[in-house]
Scaffold this active site. Structure first.
Site, PDB file in Angstrom:
ATOM      1  N   THR A 160       0.923  -0.489   4.900  1.00 33.89           N
ATOM      2  CA  THR A 160       1.650   0.692   5.387  1.00 33.89           C
ATOM      3  C   THR A 160       1.585   0.724   6.917  1.00 33.89           C
ATOM      4  OG1 THR A 160      -0.368   1.985   5.164  1.00 33.89           O
ATOM      5  CG2 THR A 160       1.220   2.154   3.353  1.00 33.89           C
ATOM      6  N   SER A 161       1.237  -0.415   7.533  1.00 34.54           N
ATOM      7  CA  SER A 161       1.014  -0.379   8.985  1.00 34.54           C
ATOM      8  C   SER A 161       2.232  -0.886   9.762  1.00 34.54           C
ATOM      9  CB  SER A 161      -0.250  -1.152   9.327  1.00 34.54           C
ATOM     10  OG  SER A 161      -0.660  -0.811  10.619  1.00 34.54           O
ATOM     11  N   ARG A 162       2.373  -2.190   9.878  1.00 32.70           N
ATOM     12  CA  ARG A 162       3.558  -2.776  10.515  1.00 32.70           C
ATOM     13  C   ARG A 162       3.871  -4.094   9.813  1.00 32.70           C
ATOM     14  NH1 ARG A 162       4.471   1.477  12.245  1.00 32.70           N
ATOM     15  NH2 ARG A 162       4.753   2.183  14.390  1.00 32.70           N
TER      16      ARG A 162
ATOM     17  N   HIS B 269       9.577   2.474   5.013  1.00 34.29           N
ATOM     18  CA  HIS B 269       8.827   3.050   6.142  1.00 34.29           C
ATOM     19  C   HIS B 269       8.790   4.589   6.042  1.00 34.29           C
ATOM     20  CE1 HIS B 269       7.381   1.831  10.379  1.00 34.29           C
ATOM     21  NE2 HIS B 269       6.826   2.971  10.041  1.00 34.29           N
ATOM     22  N   GLN B 270       8.300   5.063   4.909  1.00 32.01           N
ATOM     23  CA  GLN B 270       8.290   6.508   4.679  1.00 32.01           C
ATOM     24  C   GLN B 270       6.890   7.097   4.606  1.00 32.01           C
ATOM     25  OE1 GLN B 270       9.912   6.251   0.337  1.00 32.01           O
ATOM     26  NE2 GLN B 270       8.627   8.069   0.339  1.00 32.01           N
ATOM     27  N   ALA B 271       5.866   6.263   4.877  1.00 31.83           N
ATOM     28  CA  ALA B 271       4.492   6.751   4.687  1.00 31.83           C
ATOM     29  C   ALA B 271       4.187   7.971   5.558  1.00 31.83           C
ATOM     30  CB  ALA B 271       3.490   5.633   4.976  1.00 31.83           C
ATOM     31  N   PHE B 272       4.794   8.049   6.728  1.00 36.34           N
ATOM     32  CA  PHE B 272       4.515   9.166   7.655  1.00 36.34           C
ATOM     33  C   PHE B 272       5.224  10.454   7.237  1.00 36.34           C
ATOM     34  CE2 PHE B 272       8.579   9.889   9.790  1.00 36.34           C
ATOM     35  CZ  PHE B 272       9.300   8.798   9.328  1.00 36.34           C
TER      36      PHE B 272
ATOM     37  N   GLU C 235      12.399  -5.288   9.398  1.00 38.66           N
ATOM     38  CA  GLU C 235      12.973  -4.028   8.896  1.00 38.66           C
ATOM     39  C   GLU C 235      14.034  -3.438   9.826  1.00 38.66           C
ATOM     40  OE1 GLU C 235       9.221  -1.742   8.717  1.00 38.66           O
ATOM     41  OE2 GLU C 235      10.113  -0.355  10.149  1.00 38.66           O
TER      42      GLU C 235
ATOM     43  N   ILE D 137      -6.226   6.311  10.250  1.00 35.64           N
ATOM     44  CA  ILE D 137      -5.636   6.193   8.902  1.00 35.64           C
ATOM     45  C   ILE D 137      -6.567   5.421   7.964  1.00 35.64           C
ATOM     46  CG2 ILE D 137      -3.679   5.269   7.586  1.00 35.64           C
ATOM     47  CD1 ILE D 137      -1.961   5.789  10.159  1.00 35.64           C
TER      48      ILE D 137
ATOM     49  N   ASP E 231       5.308  -0.736   2.740  1.00 39.40           N
ATOM     50  CA  ASP E 231       6.129   0.340   3.300  1.00 39.40           C
ATOM     51  C   ASP E 231       6.796  -0.138   4.587  1.00 39.40           C
ATOM     52  OD1 ASP E 231       7.102   3.069   3.394  1.00 39.40           O
ATOM     53  OD2 ASP E 231       5.744   3.366   5.092  1.00 39.40           O
TER      54      ASP E 231
HETATM   55  P1  NAD Z   1      -5.901   3.743  15.139  1.00 42.91           P
HETATM   56  O1  NAD Z   1      -5.680   3.284  16.541  1.00 42.91           O
HETATM   57  O2  NAD Z   1      -6.619   5.047  14.919  1.00 42.91           O
HETATM   58  O3  NAD Z   1      -6.707   2.606  14.334  1.00 42.91           O
HETATM   59  C1  NAD Z   1      -6.439   1.243  14.454  1.00 42.91           C
HETATM   60  C2  NAD Z   1      -7.717   0.470  14.159  1.00 42.91           C
HETATM   61  O4  NAD Z   1      -7.409  -0.918  14.238  1.00 42.91           O
HETATM   62  C3  NAD Z   1      -8.854   0.750  15.173  1.00 42.91           C
HETATM   63  O5  NAD Z   1     -10.050   1.083  14.503  1.00 42.91           O
HETATM   64  C4  NAD Z   1      -8.975  -0.556  15.942  1.00 42.91           C
HETATM   65  O6  NAD Z   1     -10.305  -0.842  16.397  1.00 42.91           O
HETATM   66  C5  NAD Z   1      -8.508  -1.573  14.900  1.00 42.91           C
HETATM   67  N1  NAD Z   1      -8.066  -2.823  15.501  1.00 42.91           N
HETATM   68  C6  NAD Z   1      -7.308  -2.997  16.621  1.00 42.91           C
HETATM   69  N2  NAD Z   1      -7.126  -4.300  16.860  1.00 42.91           N
HETATM   70  C7  NAD Z   1      -7.765  -4.968  15.884  1.00 42.91           C
HETATM   71  C8  NAD Z   1      -7.933  -6.357  15.588  1.00 42.91           C
HETATM   72  N3  NAD Z   1      -7.405  -7.298  16.375  1.00 42.91           N
HETATM   73  N4  NAD Z   1      -8.651  -6.684  14.492  1.00 42.91           N
HETATM   74  C9  NAD Z   1      -9.213  -5.736  13.710  1.00 42.91           C
HETATM   75  N5  NAD Z   1      -9.096  -4.409  13.945  1.00 42.91           N
HETATM   76  C10 NAD Z   1      -8.373  -4.035  15.021  1.00 42.91           C
HETATM   77  O7  NAD Z   1      -4.477   3.752  14.449  1.00 42.91           O
HETATM   78  P2  NAD Z   1      -4.007   4.596  13.159  1.00 42.91           P
HETATM   79  O8  NAD Z   1      -3.542   5.935  13.596  1.00 42.91           O
HETATM   80  O9  NAD Z   1      -5.049   4.485  12.104  1.00 42.91           O
HETATM   81  O10 NAD Z   1      -2.684   3.780  12.756  1.00 42.91           O
HETATM   82  C11 NAD Z   1      -2.765   2.428  12.332  1.00 42.91           C
HETATM   83  C12 NAD Z   1      -1.370   1.842  12.294  1.00 42.91           C
HETATM   84  O11 NAD Z   1      -0.624   2.447  11.227  1.00 42.91           O
HETATM   85  C13 NAD Z   1      -0.498   2.136  13.538  1.00 42.91           C
HETATM   86  O12 NAD Z   1      -0.746   1.201  14.566  1.00 42.91           O
HETATM   87  C14 NAD Z   1       0.897   2.016  13.000  1.00 42.91           C
HETATM   88  O13 NAD Z   1       1.371   0.709  13.198  1.00 42.91           O
HETATM   89  C15 NAD Z   1       0.745   2.288  11.506  1.00 42.91           C
HETATM   90  N6  NAD Z   1       1.452   3.498  11.076  1.00 42.91           N
HETATM   91  C16 NAD Z   1       2.383   3.393  10.084  1.00 42.91           C
HETATM   92  C17 NAD Z   1       3.052   4.518   9.641  1.00 42.91           C
HETATM   93  C18 NAD Z   1       4.068   4.478   8.523  1.00 42.91           C
HETATM   94  O14 NAD Z   1       4.835   5.438   8.346  1.00 42.91           O
HETATM   95  N7  NAD Z   1       4.122   3.429   7.714  1.00 42.91           N
HETATM   96  C19 NAD Z   1       2.781   5.753  10.240  1.00 42.91           C
HETATM   97  C20 NAD Z   1       1.812   5.833  11.238  1.00 42.91           C
HETATM   98  C21 NAD Z   1       1.144   4.702  11.652  1.00 42.91           C
END
Ligand code: NAD
Length: 329
Positions: free
Chosen positions: A230-232, A293-296, A261, A153, A256
């Site tokens: 938009t992550s967690r 939490h609608q980004a996906f 939540e 992402i 998001d």
């Molecule tokens: P991914 O595994 O492809 O990428 C995660 C990146 O974080 C990797 O490059 C990894 O090296 C890095 N990372 C891990 N630990 C780290 C640390 N301690 N310090 C720095 N960097 C670190 O994951 P992704 O598919 O890009 O998804 C990322 C996050 O997005 C998911 O874990 C999820 O929580 C979140 N997400 C949110 C939604 C939403 O609807 N809001 C939807 C999908 C995913």
């Protein structure tokens, strides 16, 4: 295979049905917790989402009831105790990749909505108020954007921001060669925070990233900077964020996801009193925009999530392993 889908909404059923497969799905709107684990009694597979509770006591209840597979219809797996699942003989799978564009594009949507105050303009024009005072934004072109986490992402988000004409700085434990190739510059977290006009979070939630954004790291951010998550939710210490907002240090915040939540998001609570005072406080700031939490949530992502979930269940049922099996570190 018989599968109970927890935290199921009409759209989950719609996309799982459309994806086909010969599994017998049943659905419950209830989230997985100590009260609802019993619903899976005698059912070999369950399908969960981001806020279902996969902690050890609940996994123990599930294992005792005969559940052997917990498949997540999401990427993040911070809500499941993988070590306990392994001990109890429950396989855990997820959807390791679906449209990264859905989330990255949504992050850009939050960014531009906040920057150009589109949400406020929408409300004004509906009341025939066409004044511009209070809607002033910035060009994004030429700004410095900090991307924390350049996996699937984060890398797409970085590319989009380069398209806007931004300088992109990144922080990650591992460099992504595709980002390096397009001119993203990796740096320390400290340098990124102090140089970026916009910071966007794309790392998973784990002990090492819990409260990555806290009072100390917020203090490093440029005055007036924008923060997008938009992550967690657990990546941000919300109390510390409120402190920075109260002090007027942040330009805007787009969320998001939210630390607490669970119990709030994915529900209609419009006729209830907001019991979460931290969340209620957050909603009082004019420069904060929260989505549930609608980004996906795009057609493409939901289709892939449903198809992958069915493939996970089929592979488990026929003893095949695949790239979505989660093992404890
Ligand atoms: P991914 O595994 O492809 O990428 C995660 C990146 O974080 C990797 O490059 C990894 O090296 C890095 N990372 C891990 N630990 C780290 C640390 N301690 N310090 C720095 N960097 C670190 O994951 P992704 O598919 O890009 O998804 C990322 C996050 O997005 C998911 O874990 C999820 O929580 C979140 N997400 C949110 C939604 C939403 O609807 N809001 C939807 C999908 C995913």
């Amino acid at each position: 295979m018989q599968v109970l889908v927890y935290d199921a909404h009409s759209y989950d059923r719609e996309f799982l049905d459309a994806a086909g497969g010969d599994h017998a799905f049943s659905y419950t709107a209830a989230a997985l917790d100590t009260q609802t684990a019993a619903l899976a009694q005698g059912i070999p597979a369950i399908c969960c989402f981001v806020n279902d509770d996969g902690s050890e006591p609940i996994l123990r209840q599930l294992a005792a009831g005969g559940t052997r597979l917990l498949t997540l219809r999401c990427t993040g797996f911070n809500n499941v105790d993988l070590a306990a699942a392994e001990r109890l003989g429950i396989a855990v799978m997820r959807v390791s990749a679906y449209s990264p564009y859905a989330v990255a594009e949504f992050a850009v949507g939050l960014l531009q909505t906040l920057n150009r105050k589109i949400h406020r303009a929408f409300n004004r024009t509906r009341e025939n108020n066409f004044r511009l005072a209070g809607l002033l934004g910035h060009d994004i072109h030429g700004k410095t954007v900090g991307v924390i986490g350049t996996g699937k992402i984060g890398a797409v988000f970085a590319r989009i921001m380069q398209g806007f004409g931004c300088t992109v700085l990144a922080y990650d434990v591992a460099q992504n060669p595709a980002c390096v190739a397009t001119g993203v510059r990796y740096t320390t977290l400290e340098e990124l925070l102090s140089a970026a006009d916009i910071v966007s979070l794309h790392v998973p939630l784990m002990p090492a990233t819990h409260h990555l954004i806290n009072a100390n790291t917020l203090a490093l951010m440029k005055p007036g900077a924008m923060l997008i998550n938009t992550s967690r939710g657990g990546l941000i210490d919300t109390e510390a964020l409120l402190g920075a907002l109260r002090a007027g240090r942040l330009g805007a915040v787009g969320l998001d996801v939210y630390e607490e939540e669970e119990g709030l998001f994915f529900r209609d609570l419009s006729d209830k009193i907001m019991a979460d005072e931290v969340f209620a406080r957050l909603m009082t700031f004019p420069n904060v925009l929260v989505t549930g939490h609608q980004a996906f949530f795009t057609h493409e992502a939901m289709t892939t999530i449903a198809e992958t979930t069915i493939r996970n269940i089929s592979d488990f049922a026929s003893g095949r392993s695949n790239e979505n099996v989660l093992k404890p570190k």
